[in-house]
Enzyme design. Structure first.
Site: not given
Length: 559
Positions: A98-99, A390, A65
């Site tokens: 997010t990545t 998520d 994550d």
């Protein structure tokens, strides 16, 4: 920092301060931003790898994550921290992506570096990037497909896509169903607050054994052994106070001259407590949750009446109980009425993971629910929780916005193609920045291919040719390496995941590019990424002045 004044130098900054200016400052900040991006890049996509992060106390976190990795790495470099903020914003707004957001930000900086070397001014770059981001958001809005909040099957596909490649992937079919049911349960007409979905982690069992409780689990036990373990068809009272005799506000002294007087005092206290319990019985309550304490004598009376009581319930559990069962909290138990009671099919004390807790379940129209996540080890359960968080965010924003896009790098490839056409209409040197922005977006499909072990160039060529032919939903299947229709495969993502990622990545990149002077009060040589004491490993990668020195070495050691 000194200015010449006649023959005397004028000292402005203290001796400890360090200053890096012009190209050196830009280069240093870009290097820092790219290093953060590289740290999480290998975790992107369904075939992304995990990172093991060990903190100074020996605590281990295994995750892929993006935001968790960046938080745990304890990054100190100021420019690198601006990229970390991109991940945190993405996490807060949409919960997923997010990545992607960090990787795009890093690639925008990398593309900018090439243009800066060609003497394109940073302000021109920033302006071009902003134009491109604005155009990208408009274009994604046009391409987005509407989805109904009642379309459970499509929502489950969304939830499953979000979990793919994370710790929960093996049981994504089971978990995606639980996530969608949970979000649909707590959804109000115009918003969804996922705080009403409590996640309980239990080490033991398989991930597939996870379940959704239509109600609340309170981390307490019944107050008295003589009370029933469980109550069916529960009528629940919430008392925002204690079931005990009030202490006097002021110091008082009572002189008792006769034992009968003492007995009278005790009898009066008992009578007050009996009245409290009678009020609950008259209202029809058979389960009581109390904010304060419960007197021993009150416990005795409650047990006699067969009422299950719990004391010192936390305020957030109180809110969940009220929202779930429909009970209205009362501050004075003597005023309670039947209308104030909530309802549940069952309230019982059960064992979960070796702890006794109170389960309030089988609630019709529960507006607060509990997800019980199981896994073989603590690390597995923690990673499943991150995947579920998520996934909950993804379903939440989809219910709120009602718009989705295909996954697998399809929107980025289509955007890159559209932005290259748009660049022709942009005058001046900004055109080069718009083209660089288009190239930067293709880092997503390229990285998806790399992480899955496929040739990134071949994959990108295939994707481009399909999109040129009008296949706007064509994306990369990470498992086979083929380019397929993502919509048909059910690989979809919320519109807001993409727009938020592009917007925040652009804002961070343009802010970093516009910095041409870094003045540090004191030595920032230790401000490395993820490495507290490796300052003497290799030459400083942060440029002159030791600002962020060892950045590359620290990052390499971390990864």
């Amino acid at each position: 920092m000194a200015q010449q004044m006649g023959n005397q130098p004028l000292i402005v900054l203290s001796e400890d301060s360090q200053r890096t200016s012009g190209e050196d400052a830009q280069s240093m900040n870009i290097t820092a931003g790219k290093a953060v991006s590289e740290a999480v890049r290998t975790t992107l996509g369904p075939k992304g790898m995990d990172k093991m992060l060990v903190d100074s106390t020996g605590e281990v976190v295994v995750t892929n994550d993006g935001v968790t990795i960046l938080k745990e790495m304890d990054i100190e470099h100021p420019a690198a921290n601006m990229i970390v903020e991109v991940a945190e914003t993405q996490e807060t707004e949409v919960g997923d992506g997010t990545t992607s957001a960090v990787v795009v930000a890093g690639e925008l900086l990398s593309e900018a570096e090439n243009l800066l070397e060609q003497d394109i001014h940073a302000t021109t770059l920033a302006q071009g990037y902003r134009q491109a981001a604005e155009q990208a958001s408009e274009f994604l809005e046009e391409k987005a497909v509407d989805i109904s909040p009642d379309d459970t099957e499509e929502l489950e596909k969304l939830a499953a896509t979000s979990m793919t490649g994370k710790g929960a992937e093996n049981a994504k079919d089971v978990l995606s169903g639980l996530v969608v049911r949970a979000v649909q349960s707590v959804a109000d007409e115009d918003s969804v607050d996922t705080d009403n979905i409590k996640v309980e982690k239990v080490t033991g069992g398989a991930i597939e054994n996870s379940e959704l409780i239509e109600g609340v689990i309170v981390d307490k036990e019944r107050v008295n052994e003589n009370m029933p373990f469980g109550v069916e068809d529960a009528k629940i009272a919430l008392v925002d106070d204690g079931l005990e005799v009030k202490e006097t506000e002021i110091d008082t002294e009572v002189n008792v001259t006769d034992p009968d007087q003492l007995q009278q005092f005790l009898d009066q206290e008992e009578e007050q407590l009996k009245e409290m319990v009678d009020s609950l019985v008259d209202a029809g309550a058979n389960v009581v949750f109390v904010d304060g304490g419960i007197d021993d004598m009150a416990q005795h009376y409650l047990a006699q009446e067969g009422i299950l009581a719990v004391r010192r319930v936390k305020s957030d559990d109180f809110t969940r109980l009220s929202r779930s069962t429909g009970a209205t909290p009362v501050s004075n138990v003597n005023d309670i009425e039947a209308d104030d009671l909530g309802e549940a099919g069952s309230v019982a004390q059960k064992d979960i993971g070796g702890d006794e807790r109170i389960f309030v379940e089988d609630v019709e129209e529960a507006k607060s629910v509990t997800l019980i996540l199981r896994g073989g080890t603590e690390h597995v359960v923690d990673e499943v929780e991150r995947a579920i968080d998520d996934s909950l965010g993804v379903v939440r924003v989809t219910l709120e916005d009602g718009k989705v896009l295909p996954g697998g790098g399809a929107p980025e490839t289509e955007l890159a193609m559209e932005l290259r056409q748009f660049a022709d209409s942009v005058g001046g040197r900004e055109q080069l920045a718009v083209e660089a922005f288009a190239d930067a977006l293709e880092v997503i499909p390229r990285t998806l291919a790399e992480n899955a072990g496929h040739d990134p160039i071949d994959s990108l060529v295939d994707l481009r040719s399909q999109h040129d032919a009008g296949e706007s939903g064509a994306g990369l299947d990470a498992y086979t390496g083929e380019v397929i229709d993502m919509d048909a495969e059910g690989v979809v993502e919320p519109l807001r995941v993409k727009t938020q990622a592009i917007d925040s990545a652009t804002e961070a990149a343009t802010m970093i590019l516009r910095i041409d002077d870094v003045i540090a009060a004191g030595d920032l040589a230790g401000g490395q990424v993820g490495d507290d004491d490796g300052g003497d490993e290799g030459p400083p990668a942060g440029g002159p002045g030791g600002m962020g020195g060892g950045m590359g070495g620290g990052m390499g050691g971390m990864m």
